[in-house]
Design a protein around this motif. Structure first.
Motif, PDB file in Angstrom:
ATOM      1  N   VAL A  49     -15.105  -2.234 -50.343  1.00 54.10           N
ATOM      2  CA  VAL A  49     -15.536  -0.797 -50.706  1.00 54.10           C
ATOM      3  C   VAL A  49     -16.269  -0.735 -51.675  1.00 54.10           C
ATOM      4  O   VAL A  49     -16.380  -1.748 -52.682  1.00 54.10           O
ATOM      5  N   ALA A 105     -16.542   7.890 -51.325  1.00 53.65           N
ATOM      6  CA  ALA A 105     -15.266   7.077 -51.390  1.00 53.65           C
ATOM      7  C   ALA A 105     -14.452   6.913 -49.919  1.00 53.65           C
ATOM      8  O   ALA A 105     -13.471   7.621 -49.697  1.00 53.65           O
ATOM      9  N   ARG A 153      -9.530   7.369 -47.688  1.00 48.64           N
ATOM     10  CA  ARG A 153     -10.507   7.668 -48.632  1.00 48.64           C
ATOM     11  C   ARG A 153      -9.599   7.987 -49.866  1.00 48.64           C
ATOM     12  O   ARG A 153      -8.661   7.752 -49.974  1.00 48.64           O
ATOM     13  N   LEU A 154     -10.544   8.036 -51.096  1.00 44.98           N
ATOM     14  CA  LEU A 154     -10.102   8.316 -52.284  1.00 44.98           C
ATOM     15  C   LEU A 154      -9.876   9.863 -52.423  1.00 44.98           C
ATOM     16  O   LEU A 154     -10.881  10.617 -52.066  1.00 44.98           O
ATOM     17  N   VAL A 204      -5.177   6.786 -52.767  1.00 48.98           N
ATOM     18  CA  VAL A 204      -5.735   6.225 -51.183  1.00 48.98           C
ATOM     19  C   VAL A 204      -5.058   7.290 -50.497  1.00 48.98           C
ATOM     20  O   VAL A 204      -3.729   7.026 -50.309  1.00 48.98           O
ATOM     21  N   TRP A 212      -5.602  -0.122 -47.347  1.00 48.59           N
ATOM     22  CA  TRP A 212      -5.260   0.562 -48.868  1.00 48.59           C
ATOM     23  C   TRP A 212      -5.850  -0.645 -49.971  1.00 48.59           C
ATOM     24  O   TRP A 212      -6.054  -0.359 -50.955  1.00 48.59           O
ATOM     25  N   TRP A 272      -9.234  -0.668 -52.060  1.00 51.03           N
ATOM     26  CA  TRP A 272      -9.109   0.435 -52.985  1.00 51.03           C
ATOM     27  C   TRP A 272      -8.250  -0.005 -54.323  1.00 51.03           C
ATOM     28  O   TRP A 272      -8.652   0.307 -55.411  1.00 51.03           O
ATOM     29  N   TYR A 284     -10.091  -0.077 -57.930  1.00 47.44           N
ATOM     30  CA  TYR A 284      -9.972   0.873 -58.813  1.00 47.44           C
ATOM     31  C   TYR A 284      -8.170   0.975 -59.377  1.00 47.44           C
ATOM     32  O   TYR A 284      -7.315   1.331 -58.765  1.00 47.44           O
TER      33      TYR A 284
END
Length: 327
Positions: A3, A17, A31-32, A176, A190, A193, A197
């Motif tokens: 990612v 994202a 996605r975020l 997430v 998952w 991400w 982050y």
């Protein structure tokens, strides 16, 4: 599976994202976005009514793009009135042995497969005699730009909803986003991400219900931009005064009838280096709830890539390391 690790809230995260399915480059896997998780007990006949009031509130948010609902059989159906809870859910009779209420409404993205949108609300009020889980829950997703553009209004919404539902714990911030149940039934979408982050949450009501079914369901699972605590958990931490004394600069304490919310900072953050790192308020909130945080996992809740070759014990350690990342 990679990612982008240098995203910031200044970017169009709704477009950037996004992680696509390895087997279908047109299908979004995760996605975020904004992620609100509320956990509560079905301890009042009014809980069902309050649950649907919160859902109506969500659908009334300006710009809400919810268009469809998911049936019990997994069929995607268009809502007759986009800003009203479908009669499909309202007309179901409460069932003490199963569920008193259920909701699953979302923004349809089109395509052959159900993909995670930025607008999605789902949850269950389990019946008072439902054996598997004592804890009911509600999960709401939000577009990432709304999280920073309207942070104060979202905090006010959260404060109203936690009081309406009598939340005993929960969290709100970046997370997430995936479709319900896909955290176990699909690939490890998952994991990357969460590695890139530090401040994004693991979204899924189901994994926490399953993990705490033998005990610990009344303990907070995670902290975030907003960390929600019911009165019983606040007392375990020494009371509201004790928590207030530990808050740092830029943090705030938002009481509601039945508990309080710890707000880590003015706006939610991602925590990666490109976006400025981790605000100290996030670390403080995590350390405040550490003595009562749920850690009774029997297996990992974060699916890891097969190429890592992790054992079950190593998978569990990945989960615990993520839970304890601010200790």
């Amino acid at each position: 599976m990679m990612v982008p690790a240098n995203l910031t809230i200044a970017r169009n995260l709704e477009a950037a994202a996004v992680l696509y399915d390895q087997n279908d480059p047109d299908c979004v896997a995760t996605r975020l976005g904004g992620l609100l998780k509320l956990y509560f007990l079905n301890n009042s006949p009014a809980k069902r009514e309050q649950f649907f009031k919160v859902a109506e509130d969500y659908l009334a948010i300006p710009g809400c793009r919810v268009t469809h609902y998911m049936s019990d059989e997994g069929r995607r159906r268009r809502m007759a009135q986009p800003h009203r809870v479908p009669d499909y859910f309202l007309s179901k009779e409460p069932d003490p042995e199963n569920a008193d209420a259920r909701i699953d409404v979302y923004e349809e993205l089109g395509g052959d497969y159900y993909a995670p949108p930025c607008w999605h609300l789902h949850g269950d009020v389990f019946g008072v005699n439902f054996q598997p889980y004592k804890l009911s829950g509600l999960e709401a997703h939000f577009p990432p730009d709304l999280m920073t553009r309207d942070a104060d209004r979202l905090a006010e919404l959260a404060l109203r909803w936690v009081e309406q539902l009598g939340a005993i714990h929960g969290s709100f911030g970046f997370g997430v986003l995936g479709t319900p149940g896909s955290e176990n039934s699909t690939g490890p979408y998952w994991y990357p991400w969460l590695q890139a982050y530090p401040l994004v949450d693991q979204g899924s009501l189901g994994v926490y219900w399953s993990a705490s079914r033998r005990g610990g369901y009344d303990q907070p699972f995670t902290s975030n931009w907003l960390t929600i605590l019911g009165d019983a958990n606040i007392e375990k931490l020494g009371g509201k005064g004790e928590i207030r004394e530990r808050l740092g600069q830029g943090m705030s304490f938002l009481p509601f009838k039945g508990g309080a919310i710890i707000r880590a900072c003015e706006t939610p953050a991602l925590g990666n280096a490109a976006s400025g790192g981790i605000p100290e308020g996030y670390r403080t909130a995590a350390r405040i709830i550490k003595p009562i945080r749920f850690e009774g996992y029997q297996r990992g809740i974060i699916k890891t890539p097969k190429e890592l070759g992790f054992t079950r014990e190593q998978d569990l350690q990945v989960t615990l390391d993520w839970v304890r990342r601010f200790d």
